[in-house]
Write an enzyme that holds these catalytic residues in place. Sequence first.
Site, PDB file in Angstrom:
ATOM      1  N   SER A 135     -20.895  10.621 -32.778  1.00 36.67           N
ATOM      2  CA  SER A 135     -19.644   9.785 -32.555  1.00 36.67           C
ATOM      3  C   SER A 135     -19.580   8.431 -33.365  1.00 36.67           C
ATOM      4  O   SER A 135     -20.485   7.789 -33.266  1.00 36.67           O
ATOM      5  CB  SER A 135     -19.494   9.557 -31.124  1.00 36.67           C
ATOM      6  OG  SER A 135     -18.444   8.892 -30.686  1.00 36.67           O
ATOM      7  N   GLY A 136     -18.618   8.285 -34.004  1.00 36.57           N
ATOM      8  CA  GLY A 136     -18.547   7.185 -34.905  1.00 36.57           C
ATOM      9  C   GLY A 136     -18.889   7.277 -36.361  1.00 36.57           C
ATOM     10  O   GLY A 136     -18.967   6.292 -37.192  1.00 36.57           O
ATOM     11  N   THR A 188     -13.575  12.623 -37.463  1.00 33.19           N
ATOM     12  CA  THR A 188     -11.975  12.642 -37.292  1.00 33.19           C
ATOM     13  C   THR A 188     -11.178  12.179 -38.374  1.00 33.19           C
ATOM     14  O   THR A 188     -10.148  12.767 -38.726  1.00 33.19           O
ATOM     15  CB  THR A 188     -11.484  12.000 -35.997  1.00 33.19           C
ATOM     16  OG1 THR A 188     -12.363  12.572 -34.894  1.00 33.19           O
ATOM     17  CG2 THR A 188     -10.000  12.091 -35.792  1.00 33.19           C
ATOM     18  N   ASN A 220     -17.879   4.460 -30.644  1.00 27.99           N
ATOM     19  CA  ASN A 220     -16.622   4.742 -31.290  1.00 27.99           C
ATOM     20  C   ASN A 220     -15.378   4.423 -30.618  1.00 27.99           C
ATOM     21  O   ASN A 220     -15.164   4.765 -29.322  1.00 27.99           O
ATOM     22  CB  ASN A 220     -16.612   6.086 -31.852  1.00 27.99           C
ATOM     23  CG  ASN A 220     -15.466   6.416 -32.792  1.00 27.99           C
ATOM     24  OD1 ASN A 220     -14.622   5.583 -33.005  1.00 27.99           O
ATOM     25  ND2 ASN A 220     -15.392   7.886 -33.114  1.00 27.99           N
ATOM     26  N   SER A 257     -13.439   8.131 -30.047  1.00 32.05           N
ATOM     27  CA  SER A 257     -14.388   9.351 -30.201  1.00 32.05           C
ATOM     28  C   SER A 257     -13.638  10.749 -29.725  1.00 32.05           C
ATOM     29  O   SER A 257     -13.130  10.718 -28.601  1.00 32.05           O
ATOM     30  CB  SER A 257     -15.575   9.031 -29.250  1.00 32.05           C
ATOM     31  OG  SER A 257     -16.386   9.849 -29.547  1.00 32.05           O
ATOM     32  N   SER A 258     -13.775  11.653 -30.464  1.00 33.61           N
ATOM     33  CA  SER A 258     -13.271  12.944 -29.878  1.00 33.61           C
ATOM     34  C   SER A 258     -14.501  13.507 -29.028  1.00 33.61           C
ATOM     35  O   SER A 258     -15.516  13.644 -29.279  1.00 33.61           O
ATOM     36  CB  SER A 258     -13.306  13.943 -31.197  1.00 33.61           C
ATOM     37  OG  SER A 258     -12.436  13.586 -32.297  1.00 33.61           O
ATOM     38  N   GLY A 272     -21.222  16.086 -32.884  1.00 36.59           N
ATOM     39  CA  GLY A 272     -22.546  16.114 -33.568  1.00 36.59           C
ATOM     40  C   GLY A 272     -23.860  16.111 -32.439  1.00 36.59           C
ATOM     41  O   GLY A 272     -23.446  15.683 -31.466  1.00 36.59           O
ATOM     42  N   GLU A 327     -26.342  14.871 -30.416  1.00 37.17           N
ATOM     43  CA  GLU A 327     -26.672  13.380 -29.842  1.00 37.17           C
ATOM     44  C   GLU A 327     -27.677  13.400 -28.822  1.00 37.17           C
ATOM     45  O   GLU A 327     -27.968  14.390 -28.099  1.00 37.17           O
ATOM     46  CB  GLU A 327     -25.355  12.878 -29.370  1.00 37.17           C
ATOM     47  CG  GLU A 327     -24.324  12.556 -30.244  1.00 37.17           C
ATOM     48  CD  GLU A 327     -23.240  11.938 -29.905  1.00 37.17           C
ATOM     49  OE1 GLU A 327     -22.395  10.845 -30.425  1.00 37.17           O
ATOM     50  OE2 GLU A 327     -22.749  12.303 -28.503  1.00 37.17           O
TER      51      GLU A 327
END
Length: 917
Positions: free
Chosen positions: A119-120, A124, A169, A172-173, A364, A366
């Site tokens: 994330s970040g 996206t 983020n 973030s998705s 991803g 994490e």
Amino acid sequence: MALGLEDNTDENMEGALIARDRVGVQDFVLLDSHTSETAFLNNLRKRYQENLIYTYIGTLLVSVNPYKELDIYTVTQMQLYRGVNFFELPPHLYAIADNAYRVMCSEYNNHFILISGESGAGKTEASKKILQYYAVTCPTTEQLQIVRDRLLLSNPVLEAFGNAKTLRNDNSSRFGKYMDIQFDFKGAPVGGHILSYLIEKSRVVHQNHGERNFHIFYQLLEGGDKDLLCWLGLERNPQKYAYLVQGRCAKVFSINDKNDWKIVRKAFSIIDFTEKDIEHLFGIVASVLHLGNIQFEEDSNGHVLSPLNVDLAFYARDAVAKAIYGRTFTWLVNKINGSLANKVGFLSRDSTRKTVIGLLDIYGFEVLDTNSFEQFCINYCNEKLQQLLIEMTLKAEQEEYELEGIEWEPIPYFNNKIICDLVEQKHKGIISILDEECLRPGEATDLSFLEKLEEKVGDHAHFVTRKLADQKTRKSIDWVDFRLLHYAGEVTYCAVGSFSLPPFQVLCNSKNGIIRECFLLSELDNRRRPETVATQFKNSLMSLIEILMSKEPSYVRCIKPNENKEPGKFDDYLIRHQVKYLGLMEHLRVRRAGFAYRRKYELFLQRYKSLCPATWPHWHGPAAEGVERLIKHIGYKPEEYKLGRTKIFIRFPKTLFATEDAFEFRKHLLGMVPLEACWRGALARKEAKKRTWAVQIIRKFINGFINRKKPLCPENIEFVKLVQYKYFMKLRDHVPKNVLDKSWLQPPSILEETSEMLQKICIRNLVRKYCRGVTAERKVQLQQKVVASAVFRGKKEGYLQSINQPFMDTRLKNDINPKVLQLIQGEKIKYVTPVIKYDRNGFKARDRLLVLTQSSAYVVEMAKIKQKIDYATLKGISTSNLSDGIVVIHVPEDNKQKVEKCNVATGSLWLEARSWG
């Protein structure tokens, strides 16, 4: 260019090697110390500090989020990368997108681009940039523009409902997304399809400090108009809603919820949502907020108004909210898919040929402070994708070696199949054990699940719990935790919440249409226990892997350079961790196991031919022989290279760098000024030749226009051919589609006679096709219409409106009283219709039947025949010229019967006590 290199298409991969000391190498494969993480990070840092955020590992693209705007995504940049060889320009996302598109168009095969990272890291944004690239560079028409708009505008809708602000983020998705972009045989985008994976439902009811719920909640409250909020029973203040304030940052200055709301509302109208859909959708969003504000209290006996205690009641409330939101998100994706479906028809006979490029934007690997079962599913997904990446890279490497006739040497690598099996293996894997716990008699709990794991997989080298751990490790694992040793490192997961199953019994009869679609009554009738979330995810992931395995791959690995989103800051520790779990070093090792550099003979010879007298300035033999002569002159050793069928393979970067340095030195010896002058002269002569040709063509067509009305001759033949071609190509798209369409494209004067002949042929063909399509039954109806036209044309005001209505096959009614049938004495009934009689005095309405037989007309009341009129006594029939549709029956003056005056079309009947003249 903001990339820090010259904006020049000649600035290819080899040319950039001269700047390697300052900006590093633009392909990690050329790192001398390719096994060193430190060398890898140093190269990444050098490039990042020069705003070079993209670097290749072969054809894999590594992208580092710059956290600032770079002028590298303009339309000019898009056109620069369009149709250019992959290594001719510096690394870029557009190069990945264009390479996939060009190979798809030329080889008619399907591709996918896998975008991954935490994330970040910019996943996206990368996905959006690829969509924008195709929207700008692909061929299109006005009709296809709608498809492109829907593809682009589906993003803000999915982001509103599926993205959220997290610590890492602001956008973030919180779900995985795979989108197929469908292209026709001309390479134009004609449709799309989206698959979503594992929406983070837990965020609906709980957010960590510094995080928000999904964007749509805040957008609705901030941007929704007053009437809408009033109808939904909402207040504009997000602090009023428990589900929105747990992260204590409902308002974020970097997010403009009001503006984002406008974009989402516009997107809904473009992607085919009805007002009823939108009404129901926002009703669901509001209902989730209202659910979150429901509170429970125990009475003096410790009861609530349910069989649950307070804790379980809150748990059930949250479970309902999560289930509603999760299934609504799935409905939303399906609705968008309906809008993106390929509905474009093609004129070409090759219209069935379609290819796709898939975009996979997936969460991803994490490691969080507390890793839920959702995080377990996310990291399992990354294990599978890492396995796929290595397998497909090895396969591609092996295929290229075999194609070039070079011996393939097996490459040792870390195969994470052992970890994937630990999670997904039938009867033995963690997910299967979870299913067994859900199905077994008795109450399944998180702790019983953990005990079963220890029993079944306790001896696995990549699994550990507090009970199984040694004394040192035990302190870092809680009693409800288990730890997996992933390929990227250790992750500790909390087993609490593993058994959540979506409740829906109370929702099946909802008045909200979307909820009724999401929670079907048929599910209640299914005696099988619903699958766990993990099993559903495993099955959908298996399907995704099958989809990806059937396509040609491209990869984008996104890296977050620091936790604070600061431009220019390069956090070595954070990036080293991401490089590890993204598998970049493993990928580089596989890619470098054989040869660091490979290039076609023609390109290699063209660049370095000045280093050998035998190949300079021109080599007249086969390129492969020229390259062999060249490298022998330079002094390549046998272990440094291999010669394939079409390419030279160089094993070590230092060999290539030495060749490049020799080339730079040679350029100075030859004298760059004279060479550059000669080259500029050659370019100028080429340009002058092109302009001369253009002038000749323009003159020819001007002369043709002047002589266009003359018979065909050398002066006008080219112009006439062009006019004919343009007219016929335009006419192809404007040919009438049916015999009633009298339009025809106006021809130029030189084609009037031809156009007239074509129009006649077209009309005859349309008439022929129409006649062939007329059935025998339809023909009889049309013949009846002709007879009716002769009787009624010009006599009825509404006649023209009735022409296109087919005759009814029959108006015989089965409800004629048997006594009437007996009185009619077996005459064959031809027509029956209900009519209304109006008395002369008072105009009282009375129901009647008008019965027409072979020889007479009867007016019938119940079981009585009120009138009988023999056709032989009829003087004639006429109709009213008004819209009342009255039919008047004329009889001779001496006929004393009461005669009916009726409107057959509307069923009204007038009776007058006199004869008609």
